[in-house]
Design an enzyme around this catalytic site. Structure first.
Site, PDB file in Angstrom:
ATOM      1  CE  LYS A   4      86.997 121.891 -24.138  1.00  0.00           C
ATOM      2  NZ  LYS A   4      85.730 121.217 -24.328  1.00  0.00           N
ATOM      3  NE  ARG A  10      87.461  99.823  -9.456  1.00  0.00           N
ATOM      4  CZ  ARG A  10      88.204  98.737  -9.284  1.00  0.00           C
ATOM      5  NH1 ARG A  10      89.389  98.628  -9.843  1.00  0.00           N
ATOM      6  NH2 ARG A  10      87.761  97.761  -8.545  1.00  0.00           N
ATOM      7  CG  HIS A  14      78.292 128.215 -23.112  1.00  0.00           C
ATOM      8  ND1 HIS A  14      79.064 128.825 -24.077  1.00  0.00           N
ATOM      9  CD2 HIS A  14      78.119 126.934 -23.533  1.00  0.00           C
ATOM     10  CE1 HIS A  14      79.363 127.936 -25.025  1.00  0.00           C
ATOM     11  NE2 HIS A  14      78.791 126.785 -24.715  1.00  0.00           N
ATOM     12  CE  LYS A  34      82.831 119.911 -18.400  1.00  0.00           C
ATOM     13  NZ  LYS A  34      82.005 121.093 -18.643  1.00  0.00           N
ATOM     14  CD  GLU A  91      84.329 122.808 -15.482  1.00  0.00           C
ATOM     15  OE1 GLU A  91      83.628 123.802 -15.283  1.00  0.00           O
ATOM     16  OE2 GLU A  91      83.923 121.746 -15.955  1.00  0.00           O
ATOM     17  CG  HIS A  95      74.812 124.010 -26.957  1.00  0.00           C
ATOM     18  ND1 HIS A  95      74.585 124.521 -25.700  1.00  0.00           N
ATOM     19  CD2 HIS A  95      76.161 124.095 -27.155  1.00  0.00           C
ATOM     20  CE1 HIS A  95      75.748 124.886 -25.160  1.00  0.00           C
ATOM     21  NE2 HIS A  95      76.715 124.634 -26.029  1.00  0.00           N
ATOM     22  CG  HIS A  99      73.724 126.722 -20.135  1.00  0.00           C
ATOM     23  ND1 HIS A  99      74.877 126.796 -19.400  1.00  0.00           N
ATOM     24  CD2 HIS A  99      74.004 125.912 -21.185  1.00  0.00           C
ATOM     25  CE1 HIS A  99      75.817 126.051 -19.968  1.00  0.00           C
ATOM     26  NE2 HIS A  99      75.309 125.512 -21.071  1.00  0.00           N
ATOM     27  NE  ARG A 150      87.145 122.554 -18.633  1.00  0.00           N
ATOM     28  CZ  ARG A 150      87.487 121.290 -18.830  1.00  0.00           C
ATOM     29  NH1 ARG A 150      88.529 120.780 -18.246  1.00  0.00           N
ATOM     30  NH2 ARG A 150      86.777 120.523 -19.627  1.00  0.00           N
ATOM     31  CG  ASN A 184      81.206 127.714 -19.400  1.00  0.00           C
ATOM     32  OD1 ASN A 184      81.015 126.844 -20.246  1.00  0.00           O
ATOM     33  ND2 ASN A 184      81.446 127.450 -18.140  1.00  0.00           N
ATOM     34  CD  GLU A 207      80.207 125.613 -28.256  1.00  0.00           C
ATOM     35  OE1 GLU A 207      81.018 126.263 -27.568  1.00  0.00           O
ATOM     36  OE2 GLU A 207      79.061 125.304 -27.858  1.00  0.00           O
TER      37      GLU A 207
HETATM   38 ZN    ZN Z   1      78.758 124.971 -25.884  1.00  0.00          ZN
END
Ligand code: ZN
Ligand code: ADP
Length: 369
Positions: free
Chosen positions: A229, A122, A250, A144, A239, A267, A254, A243, A247, A186
């Protein structure tokens, strides 16, 4: 020369350190304060190849019980199967709560390694040592962690903060060229949404030889990105609100990645194109994001996909099936002007199609810039 940035999260504040040749000093300090019985190191196979002469003696100095596991390059390491292999490695070597896990590599190693550290017993103490530009400015910051599922990318994971992040730019000496432009996308994103100076510092990338960028510039640039960031994430850790600004580009990106089955486009390439589309859409909606702050970096990207292989209908379908949609309409991050992002639902599909046309122009062979 180095800098340390405070990163605030619900589970406490930790630091990201950025500098050249700083790894030994900061890792020694961190291990001394954690005082683990066992030291577990998860390391990208290519980083291990290039840097083992330096790293292995360092680990030996840090602990008498070092357990090392190589992480194979590529997305397939972000799988349930490899995550489970890491857990076997940790548990069979009798991991305890007071031990430490150090992850050394790019986004792939960082994501799967941090998820293993978050889930084993955990949660055990984790130290991030990002070795790609992308991981230094993006994936190692913000907590993340995650792996892919056959239903989609990054569908399994947790929010889990490390004890510290150590970004030593010496690792970048061996970074392949394509990975530089992946990270650059980025970096430019942070310039677009918040920090104008980032654009100025990125000019150095246009000179051609990445290894000639002065250490001072690189450290300043990475520090600025981490600060953006960290600030945004601190304001919105789980989020929901701002936040989403991270993106920028993005939503388009995507869709491009899906249309190419995540193969013919990286990416970073997709994000660069996505930012061009988002800027164009902003202008079509009457906003003032003028100037080619992002487009001028076109020579650094070598697209393998051609415009003929893409269609705006298909791309729009992908965008609509994205998990962040708003009913049948798509929410975009647009720029009121540079460094002033907004979230907006766009109903007018003609405008979106025009934004795609701008993307297609960037990748058709007749486009020189
Ligand atoms: Zn990215
Ligand atoms: P990202 O950080 O872009 O998500 P990955 O974790 O997939 O990237 O790493 C990209 C590629 O670069 C992989 O092939 C990885 O093995 C390699 N790599 C990572 N860091 C370095 C480095 N410092 N030197 C050389 N190769 C590296």
């Amino acid at each position: 020369m180095s800098s340390s940035i405070d990163i605030k999260s619900a589970s406490g504040t930790y630091q990201a350190h950025v500098g050249r040749g700083i790894l030994d000093e900061y890792l020694k300090k961190e291990i001394a304060s954690l005082n683990p019985n066992n030291l577990f190191v998860l390391i990208d196979e290519n980083v291990r190849k290039h840097h083992s002469q330096h790293l292995e003696p360092l680990f030996d100095k840090l602990s008498e019980r070092v357990h090392l596991l190589s992480v194979p390059e590529g997305e397939s390491s972000k799988s349930l199967a490899f995550w489970s292999e890491i857990l076997d490695f940790l548990l069979q070597n009798h991991l305890q709560r007071s031990d430490a896990v150090v992850v050394i590599g790019g986004g792939v190693t960082g994501d799967v390694g941090a998820f293993a550290a978050a889930s084993a017993l955990r949660g055990v103490p984790l130290i991030h040592i990002p070795t790609t530009l992308l991981a230094m400015v993006d994936s190692s910051i913000g907590g993340k962690t995650g792996i892919n599922h056959e239903m989609g990318k990054n569908l399994i994971g947790a929010f889990y903060q490390p004890k510290s992040v150590i970004a030593d730019t010496r690792f970048l000496d061996t970074l392949p060229e394509m990975e530089w432009s992946n990270g650059l996308s980025e970096v430019l994103k942070y310039g677009a949404i918040r920090d104008r100076v980032i654009f100025d510092e990125c000019e150095r990338f246009l000179d051609g030889n990445r290894n000639k960028i002065p250490a001072k510039t690189l450290i300043s640039l990475i520090t600025r990105c981490i600060r953006v960031k960290a600030d945004v994430v601190a304001e919105d850790e789980f989020e929901g609100g701002i936040r989403a600004f991270l993106n920028y580009g993005h939503t388009f990106a995507h869709a491009l990645e899906r249309a190419c089955d995540y193969g013919k486009i990286s990416h970073g390439e997709a994000v660069w194109l996505g930012m061009i589309a988002a800027q164009h859409l902003s202008k079509l909606r009457g906003y003032e994001a003028e100037g080619d702050f992002i487009r001028k970096f076109r020579p650094l990207y070598h697209f393998r996909v051609s415009a003929e292989e893409l269609s705006s209908d298909e791309l729009n379908r992908h965008m609509k099936s994205d998990k962040k949609r708003d009913g049948d309409h798509i929410r975009f991050i647009l720029l009121k002007k540079w460094q002033h992002p907004v979230i907006e639902t766009v109903m007018d599909e003609d405008q979106v199609n025009e934004a795609w046309q701008m993307v297609f122009r960037q990748i058709s062979p007749s486009t020189k810039q």
